[in-house]
Design a protein around this motif. Structure first.
Motif, PDB file in Angstrom:
ATOM      1  N   LYS A  17      43.828  30.104  38.053  1.00  0.00           N
ATOM      2  CA  LYS A  17      44.074  30.509  36.670  1.00  0.00           C
ATOM      3  C   LYS A  17      42.773  30.890  35.964  1.00  0.00           C
ATOM      4  CE  LYS A  17      44.031  25.745  34.867  1.00  0.00           C
ATOM      5  NZ  LYS A  17      44.801  24.749  34.069  1.00  0.00           N
ATOM      6  N   HIS A  18      41.682  30.207  36.301  1.00  0.00           N
ATOM      7  CA  HIS A  18      40.393  30.541  35.704  1.00  0.00           C
ATOM      8  C   HIS A  18      39.882  31.877  36.241  1.00  0.00           C
ATOM      9  CE1 HIS A  18      40.410  26.744  33.779  1.00  0.00           C
ATOM     10  NE2 HIS A  18      40.117  26.022  34.860  1.00  0.00           N
ATOM     11  N   ALA A  19      40.089  32.099  37.530  1.00  0.00           N
ATOM     12  CA  ALA A  19      39.671  33.374  38.120  1.00  0.00           C
ATOM     13  C   ALA A  19      40.415  34.534  37.482  1.00  0.00           C
ATOM     14  CB  ALA A  19      39.912  33.352  39.629  1.00  0.00           C
ATOM     15  N   ASP A  20      41.706  34.358  37.230  1.00  0.00           N
ATOM     16  CA  ASP A  20      42.491  35.424  36.603  1.00  0.00           C
ATOM     17  C   ASP A  20      41.980  35.744  35.196  1.00  0.00           C
ATOM     18  OD1 ASP A  20      44.101  35.692  38.799  1.00  0.00           O
ATOM     19  OD2 ASP A  20      45.666  34.359  38.060  1.00  0.00           O
ATOM     20  N   LYS A  21      41.635  34.719  34.444  1.00  0.00           N
ATOM     21  CA  LYS A  21      41.106  34.936  33.095  1.00  0.00           C
ATOM     22  C   LYS A  21      39.769  35.671  33.137  1.00  0.00           C
ATOM     23  CE  LYS A  21      43.271  30.863  30.986  1.00  0.00           C
ATOM     24  NZ  LYS A  21      43.041  29.525  30.363  1.00  0.00           N
TER      25      LYS A  21
END
Length: 315
Positions: free
Chosen positions: A244-248
């Protein structure tokens, strides 16, 4: 892989610097922009400053920076060594090109020859830098067909943004250069999206079963960690980032590195004077922030196959 700040600065600064050297060298050679002494010297000087900053930063990642020169001796087998030699070689035509502009406001044939040589050396150096990572068979996110083209695309894009901004700041803004920068951004964006799709849908061929040679027995899982404390391998090669952090962060890269600068370059086509210079400068600042995040992700999302021995199911 651990995203060390020194390596992030190295790949960011040298990529933009060599990209700017390519544009500056070619345009000095073929006079696609007003071939004025100040323009040539400022663009060359800025490019060499970025390159030097990046190369000095890379030595900070070494355990013994004072021994960095020894890496140059392994050029037969090491892309790192080849990159170092190519980087040093690039200083020669670039410096001579700068001297030619200092000596004469119209270097003529010297600008053509040295400009082409500078651009070619910069291309070779970018390729060697990309191959430092693309040659590592143990890192699936680097050993693929997208890494080298993306290095070139990002270098040329960032270099074009810098070149356009410098021209505007010096009062020689060119719609052609602004348009080229926007087009280069679209190409780089396409390459980056393709790379992200590739690493999200594929993984290394090695598995815990193949790595241990126990696949014939059945599924392999970690029963007990080999040690109780974190070691060097886990720190450097076991870095992980939540999906989820990578997507952001990817969305931030798309916006800051590509979306905003490309739009601003298109807006600068309609402006002139100080307004265009301000817009171009904002585009460079936005891209600078975006490329730092993009480089951080490039390292943070990379997975080394050694982690298969520490419980990872895929790499």
């Amino acid at each position: 892989m651990h995203p060390a700040l020194s390596v992030i600065i190295f790949t960011t600064a040298t990529g933009a610097g060599y990209g700017l050297l390519i544009w500056s060298g070619l345009l000095s050679a073929f006079s696609a922009t007003p071939a004025e002494r100040v323009v040539a010297l400022v663009t060359l000087g800025t490019a060499l400053l970025l390159v030097t900053l990046g190369l000095l930063s890379s030595t900070l990642h070494l355990g013994r920076p004072e021994r960095a020169w020894r890496a140059l001796s392994q050029w037969r087998t090491s892309w790192l060594s080849r990159e170092g030699l190519a980087a040093i070689a690039t200083y020669v035509p670039a410096t001579l090109l700068g001297l030619a502009w200092i000596v004469s406001p119209d270097p003529g044939l010297a600008a053509v020859l040295l400009g082409v040589m500078t651009a070619c050396c910069a291309v070779v150096t970018i390729y060697c830098t990309a191959m430092i990572y693309a040659s590592l068979k143990t890192v699936h996110q680097w050993r693929n067909q997208y890494v080298v083209p993306n290095y070139f695309a990002l270098g040329l894009y960032c270099g074009a943004l810098l070149f356009a901004a410098l021209l505007h700041l010096l009062g020689h803004g060119q719609p052609l250069v602004d348009g080229v920068a926007a087009a280069a951004g679209l190409v780089a964006l396409g390459g980056k999206l393709a790379y992200w799709r590739f690493i999200a849908t594929t993984s290394h061929v090695s598995t815990p079963e193949s790595a241990t040679g126990l696949g014939g027995i059945g599924k392999v899982r970690l029963f007990e960690a080999p040690h109780t404390e974190e070691n060097y391998l886990m720190r450097e090669m076991g870095f992980t980032i939540a999906r989820k952090h990578a997507d952001k962060l990817r969305k931030l890269v798309v916006l800051a590195l590509f979306g905003a600068p490309i739009l601003l370059m298109l807006i600068s086509l309609l402006l002139g004077g100080v307004a265009a210079a301000v817009v171009a400068l904002i585009a460079v600042l936005s891209a600078g922030a975006g490329i730092l995040v993009e480089r951080w992700l490039f390292f943070a999302e990379a997975k080394h196959t050694v982690m298969l021995y520490y419980g990872a199911r895929a790499a």
